[in-house]
Design an enzyme around this catalytic site. Structure first.
Site, short mmCIF file in Angstrom:
data_model
loop_
_atom_site.label_atom_id
_atom_site.label_comp_id
_atom_site.label_asym_id
_atom_site.label_seq_id
_atom_site.Cartn_x
_atom_site.Cartn_y
_atom_site.Cartn_z
N ASP A 42 -4.91 -0.32 3.32
CA ASP A 42 -5.52 0.00 4.16
C ASP A 42 -4.89 0.99 5.34
O ASP A 42 -4.20 1.03 5.28
CB ASP A 42 -5.35 -1.68 4.32
N ASP A 68 -4.55 6.07 4.84
CA ASP A 68 -6.24 7.02 5.07
C ASP A 68 -6.52 7.59 4.06
O ASP A 68 -6.07 8.58 3.08
CB ASP A 68 -5.99 7.72 6.35
N ASN A 95 -13.03 0.74 -2.27
CA ASN A 95 -14.01 -0.50 -1.81
C ASN A 95 -13.26 -0.04 -0.43
O ASN A 95 -14.62 -0.46 0.29
CB ASN A 95 -12.72 -2.14 -1.86
N TYR A 169 -24.45 6.81 5.67
CA TYR A 169 -23.80 6.15 5.43
C TYR A 169 -24.62 5.48 4.04
O TYR A 169 -24.29 6.08 2.30
CB TYR A 169 -24.01 4.74 5.75
N LYS A 173 -22.60 6.89 0.60
CA LYS A 173 -22.46 6.48 -1.11
C LYS A 173 -23.94 6.44 -1.86
O LYS A 173 -23.26 6.29 -2.50
CB LYS A 173 -23.56 4.24 -0.36
#
Length: 265
Positions: A42, A68, A95, A169, A173
């Site tokens: 994370d 990161d 994820n 976005y 994706k």
């Protein structure tokens, strides 16, 4: 003899963006089904360590890794540390998403024709560059081992193309899904499968903030055949399956977990 068809047989897993929401639940699912260790990545160190403690409480070794995913050198160091402390990474779950650690701009997003690369970069860095950085490093560990499972979490935005500020976005994706299909073709001969999971609106902190307005939430749900938001467990169930040997003959696919939001082939 185990009757768990999704038993992970002691393999080490690395889950990005695992400090909360879907990523947290994936880490816990993998721990509950026999992972030999879980790397909890994370951008926030506190969140990573909190989930790592939950994994350890389940009796599984865990490593909290603050990195990161858009930083290639940081990702490389994370995989090297994982290999040294837990063993070769056999399962990668890409994820991490949204804007990563970058704050979401307040107010309504500007139309695409008024945006600049500065607006695009956080979305691309996490959702496309991050997947590439992690997948490249995972393959370097998986190919010599002759085994690997790569699961990339995308969004139905990448399948249908969302507007109202979600154009970049959506493109990122879709790019991640295309990359995953190419990796499936590349990795098959080495025992590596690669699949994507396309999520609809899932009850995560980001969605919770968007749906505080009840009228807006009802409008969102009107687009779903199953009239509820997804739960992190819904996503984690499919990701666990694709990460296991039960899905050993499935690769290069994008599997929707979306409550019927879209039904395109």
């Amino acid at each position: 003899m185990s009757t768990d068809i999704c038993a992970l047989k002691g393999r080490v897993a690395l889950v990005t963006g695992a400090g909360r929401g879907v990523g947290r639940q994936v880490a816990l699912h993998l721990a509950a089904h026999g992972a030999g260790g879980v790397v909890v990545n994370d951008a926030d160190a506190g969140r990573a360590e909190s989930v790592a403690k939950e994994v350890r409480a389940a009796g599984v070794s865990a490593l909290a890794a603050t990195a990161d995913v858009g930083d290639f050198d940081a990702v490389t160091a994370m995989f090297e540390r994982a290999g040294a402390e837990l063993g070769p990474v056999g399962i990668l779950v890409n994820n991490a998403g949204n804007r990563g650690a970058a704050p979401r701009p307040k107010g309504r997003p500007r139309p695409l024709w008024e945006q600049t690369p500065e607006d695009w970069e956080p979305w691309l860095q996490v959702n496309l560059d991050g997947v590439l950085n992690c997948t490249r490093n995972a393959l370097a560990h998986m190919v010599p081992e002759g085994y690997g499972r790569i699961v990339t979490v995308i969004s139905d935005a990448g399948r249908v193309g969302e507007t109202h500020g979600m154009e970049i976005y959506s493109g990122a994706k879709a790019g991640a899904a295309g990359l995953t299909r190419a990796v499936a073709r590349l990795g098959g001969r080495y025992g590596v499968t690669a699949n994507s999971v396309a999520l609809g609106a899932t009850r995560t902190p980001a969605i919770a903030a968007l749906t505080e307005n009840e009228e807006f939430a009802r409008k969102m749900l009107s687009n779903y055949v199953i009239r509820r938001f997804g739960e992190p467990e819904d996503a984690a169930n499919m990701i666990l399956f694709l990460a296991s040997d039960a899905a050993g003959w499935i690769t290069g696919q994008t599997v929707p977990v979306n409550g019927g939001y879209s039904m395109t082939l």
